[in-house]
Design an enzyme around this catalytic site. Structure first.
Site, short mmCIF file in Angstrom:
data_model
loop_
_atom_site.label_atom_id
_atom_site.label_comp_id
_atom_site.label_asym_id
_atom_site.label_seq_id
_atom_site.Cartn_x
_atom_site.Cartn_y
_atom_site.Cartn_z
N ASP A 109 31.44 20.18 80.06
CA ASP A 109 30.95 20.45 78.71
C ASP A 109 31.91 21.36 77.95
O ASP A 109 32.20 21.11 76.77
CB ASP A 109 29.57 21.11 78.77
CG ASP A 109 28.50 20.14 79.23
OD1 ASP A 109 28.10 19.28 78.44
OD2 ASP A 109 28.06 20.25 80.39
N TYR A 110 32.38 22.40 78.59
CA TYR A 110 33.28 23.33 77.91
C TYR A 110 34.63 22.70 77.62
O TYR A 110 35.22 22.92 76.55
CB TYR A 110 33.43 24.62 78.73
CG TYR A 110 32.20 25.49 78.66
CD1 TYR A 110 31.94 26.27 77.54
CD2 TYR A 110 31.29 25.52 79.71
CE1 TYR A 110 30.81 27.07 77.47
CE2 TYR A 110 30.15 26.31 79.64
CZ TYR A 110 29.92 27.09 78.53
OH TYR A 110 28.78 27.87 78.46
#
Length: 403
Positions: A173-174
């Protein structure tokens, strides 16, 4: 921390952040750190689920302060026609929309890219999904951990005799959030600086963000048929490499990614004989004896304390680091000098520490200009000032739970 009011490189850009949880919101936060005005649109009474994601302290979700800084929060129910109409008005005054609804959702609601570009032809829309807007998986639900497995990343991690392991936090996600920010500024540059520039949408998927970083898998399998199996550390790239235990019981990471670096290590170890020994003299032959080479280094590392080892290898130019806990990080002078951890005010917790702004710009640095907002904190500011709605209209919207 005193909020920095200096000019930032994205000042004047307005972004509507329709997204929730991590990947897309993180990208919007990065853009906000560098001056973009980010208006976060959340469901009334509910908000972004990230507000209530753990860890917790005194009933507060502790991820929110770092994730939602430099954003304004308004509540807006996009299921209702009046909510969609407010969104359309905001789009007419904005540069970008960032969203991560499942493929086709906004189109079903009549507020997809083609609908919104009719209102604002210069609009840039960043669309984040698990598997992209096209292909047979485009309508599947997508979260970071399953997307990590789909990317091939999870297959590589763990011990050969045990199950594969996922990253211990939402790594994909990051990483996708960084692609979101990269895509945003690239699309804005094209729109504003190219002769034929225009708005467009950008299709970002979780799995592709991770897959793109593993080019070593693709060409190796294509050319040799090799299926790289899981291992607990670096393998197949350079030797020596991995985790090593010092004399005083500290774990460190040491890697030699070039023959020149190995030459420095060999000299530090007083093993210059390895530089001419045909078993060890190049990285390619050392890789065929990976465990043996790591064993030699491991035995040597055990003769040094962590501080002795760090000092010696720093002097010799060999990359090595203690494996840091968050406690170690808080106490580390490099983190302090770089302002990697900063303190801000929280409306209920008092002072809280969050990550600082990266990267560092020499002339137009990013900044933390405001704390993470409470739900709907900026309703009046945006509806009254930006959209020029009157008190009666706003009161009616509240009564209907549109906001």
């Amino acid at each position: 921390m005193k909020f920095n009011k200096s000019k930032c490189p994205l000042e004047g850009i307005r972004i509507l952040d329709l997204s929730t949880v991590i990947a897309a919101p993180y990208g919007a936060t990065l853009l906000g750190d560098f001056g973009a005005e980010v208006i976060k649109i959340e469901m009334p009474d509910v908000g972004d689920p990230l507000r209530n994601l753990g860890p917790y302290y005194k009933g507060e979700g502790l991820r929110w302060p770092g994730m939602a800084r430099n954003k304004k929060s308004i509540t807006l129910d996009l299921h209702q026609e009046e909510g969609k109409e407010i969104l359309r008005k905001l789009v007419s005054k904005s540069d970008m929309v960032i969203e991560n609804f499942r493929t086709g959702t906004l189109e079903k609601w009549g507020i997809g890219y083609e609908d919104l570009r009719k209102i604002n032809p210069d609009l840039v829309m960043i669309r984040v999904t698990g598997y992209g807007q096209t292909g047979p998986y485009s309508h599947k639900a997508g979260f970071g951990t399953p997307a990590t497995a789909f990317s091939g990343f999870t297959y590589l991690h763990g011990y050969p005799d045990r199950p594969p392991i996922s990253p211990s936090f939402s790594l994909t996600d990051y990483i996708t959030g960084i692609y979101v920010a990269f895509a945003a500024v690239t699309a804005l540059y094209h729109r504003d600086c190219q002769e034929q520039g225009s708005g467009q949408y950008v299709d970002v998927s979780l799995y592709e963000s991770m897959f793109r970083m593993m080019e070593f898998l693709v060409t190796d399998y294509d050319q040799t048929g090799t299926i790289k199996e899981r291992s607990p550390g670096l393998s197949g790239h350079s030797a020596p490499a991995g985790n090593f235990l010092t004399k005083d019981g500290q774990w460190v990471i040491l890697v030699t990614s070039s023959d020149k670096t190995f030459e420095r290590l060999a000299k530090a170890m007083n093993r210059v004989d390895m530089l001419t020994d045909e078993r060890y003299h190049t990285n390619s032959v050392r890789l065929t004896r990976f465990d043996e080479v790591n064993g030699i280094v491991s035995d040597w590392v055990k003769t040094k304390t962590k501080d002795e080892l760090q000092h010696l290898l720093d002097e010799c130019g060999v990359p090595m680091s203690q494996i840091y806990s968050i406690k170690d990080i808080f106490e580390n002078p490099q983190y302090q000098a770089r302002e990697n951890i900063v303190e801000v005010d929280h409306p209920r917790l008092g002072k809280v520490k969050i990550p600082g702004v990266v990267p560092k710009f020499s002339e137009t640095p990013g900044s933390i200009r405001q704390i993470a907002p409470d739900l709907g904190e900026h309703n009046d500011e945006i509806l009254k000032i930006l959209l020029e709605l009157d008190e009666g209209t706003i009161a009616s919207l509240k009564e209907k739970k549109v906001i």
